[in-house]
Write a protein that holds these residues in place. Structure first.
Motif, PDB file in Angstrom:
ATOM      1  N   ALA A  32       0.872  -1.326  -0.018  1.00 48.66           N
ATOM      2  CA  ALA A  32      -0.060   0.056  -0.093  1.00 48.66           C
ATOM      3  C   ALA A  32       0.917   1.181   0.231  1.00 48.66           C
ATOM      4  N   ARG A  33       1.885   1.288   0.867  1.00 46.18           N
ATOM      5  CA  ARG A  33       2.919   2.412   0.909  1.00 46.18           C
ATOM      6  C   ARG A  33       3.653   2.612  -0.498  1.00 46.18           C
ATOM      7  N   THR A  68       1.211   3.808  -2.844  1.00 50.68           N
ATOM      8  CA  THR A  68       0.857   5.099  -2.976  1.00 50.68           C
ATOM      9  C   THR A  68       1.909   6.333  -3.283  1.00 50.68           C
ATOM     10  N   ARG A  69       3.251   5.780  -3.183  1.00 48.21           N
ATOM     11  CA  ARG A  69       4.605   6.661  -3.483  1.00 48.21           C
ATOM     12  C   ARG A  69       4.321   6.649  -5.162  1.00 48.21           C
ATOM     13  N   LEU A  92       1.308   8.766  -6.580  1.00 46.63           N
ATOM     14  CA  LEU A  92       1.555  10.365  -6.183  1.00 46.63           C
ATOM     15  C   LEU A  92       2.629  11.100  -7.179  1.00 46.63           C
ATOM     16  N   THR A  98       4.310  13.092  -0.661  1.00 44.54           N
ATOM     17  CA  THR A  98       4.525  11.827  -0.360  1.00 44.54           C
ATOM     18  C   THR A  98       4.861  11.293   1.234  1.00 44.54           C
ATOM     19  N   VAL A 129       1.217  11.455   3.337  1.00 41.62           N
ATOM     20  CA  VAL A 129       0.362  10.581   2.620  1.00 41.62           C
ATOM     21  C   VAL A 129       0.717   9.122   2.932  1.00 41.62           C
ATOM     22  N   VAL A 130       2.100   8.867   2.693  1.00 38.05           N
ATOM     23  CA  VAL A 130       2.356   7.412   2.877  1.00 38.05           C
ATOM     24  C   VAL A 130       2.460   7.147   4.227  1.00 38.05           C
ATOM     25  N   VAL A 164      -1.238   6.387   4.844  1.00 38.39           N
ATOM     26  CA  VAL A 164      -1.535   4.966   4.347  1.00 38.39           C
ATOM     27  C   VAL A 164      -0.902   3.790   5.191  1.00 38.39           C
ATOM     28  N   LEU A 195      -8.116   0.087  -0.707  1.00 36.71           N
ATOM     29  CA  LEU A 195      -7.533   1.346  -0.511  1.00 36.71           C
ATOM     30  C   LEU A 195      -7.835   2.422  -1.678  1.00 36.71           C
ATOM     31  N   LEU A 220      -7.388   6.376  -3.131  1.00 39.58           N
ATOM     32  CA  LEU A 220      -6.780   7.734  -3.092  1.00 39.58           C
ATOM     33  C   LEU A 220      -7.339   8.485  -4.082  1.00 39.58           C
ATOM     34  N   VAL A 230      -8.093  10.019   1.511  1.00 34.87           N
ATOM     35  CA  VAL A 230      -7.325   8.410   1.601  1.00 34.87           C
ATOM     36  C   VAL A 230      -8.564   7.600   2.167  1.00 34.87           C
TER      37      VAL A 230
END
Length: 129
Positions: free
Chosen positions: A6-7, A10-11, A14, A23, A26-27, A30, A48, A50, A59
């Motif tokens: 998930a992290r 997300t990176r 973004l 980043t 938000v990371v 998450v 998840l 975003l 999120v």
């Protein structure tokens, strides 16, 4: 989905959407939501989402932990979840956002956790804004 996946996703998302300056905050958000989901859910399924709109990233994470029917059990479970999300609360407050959780409205039930992270606040969290 694991917290690590998930992290990482997300990176990538973004960066791909030109929101790399969000980043760090938000990371962290998450990661905290995913860790909480795995602490509470009876299985390893989580969803998840975003979404960036109006200068803020929303999120949302759904887990499979059903809401309880007895009021005292609901209160105890909510207190445990709130305590598990203590770091999330600190990050979101530092970004001047908001967060919460409650019953998922989608079929299958579960719990919906969410955080709204304003772009300006996330930049401030990074020390850029």
């Amino acid at each position: 989905m694991s917290s690590r996946v998930a992290r990482a996703a997300t990176r990538v998302a973004l960066q791909a959407h030109g929101l790399g300056d969000m980043t760090d905050a938000v990371v962290q958000v998450v990661g905290e939501l995913a860790a909480c989901a795995y602490r509470f859910t009876p299985d390893d399924d989580a969803y998840l989402s975003l979404r960036f709109r109006d200068g803020a990233l929303r999120v949302i994470l759904y887990d499979g932990h059903p809401r309880h029917s007895h009021p005292r059990v609901v209160a105890a479970c909510d207190a445990r979840r709130r305590a598990a999300l203590r770091v999330l609360g600190c990050v979101v407050r530092a970004c001047e956002g908001e967060w919460g959780f409650g019953e998922a409205r989608e079929p299958g039930g579960g719990t919906r956790m969410w955080a709204v992270v304003p772009w300006r606040g996330a930049r401030g969290y990074l020390g850029v804004g």
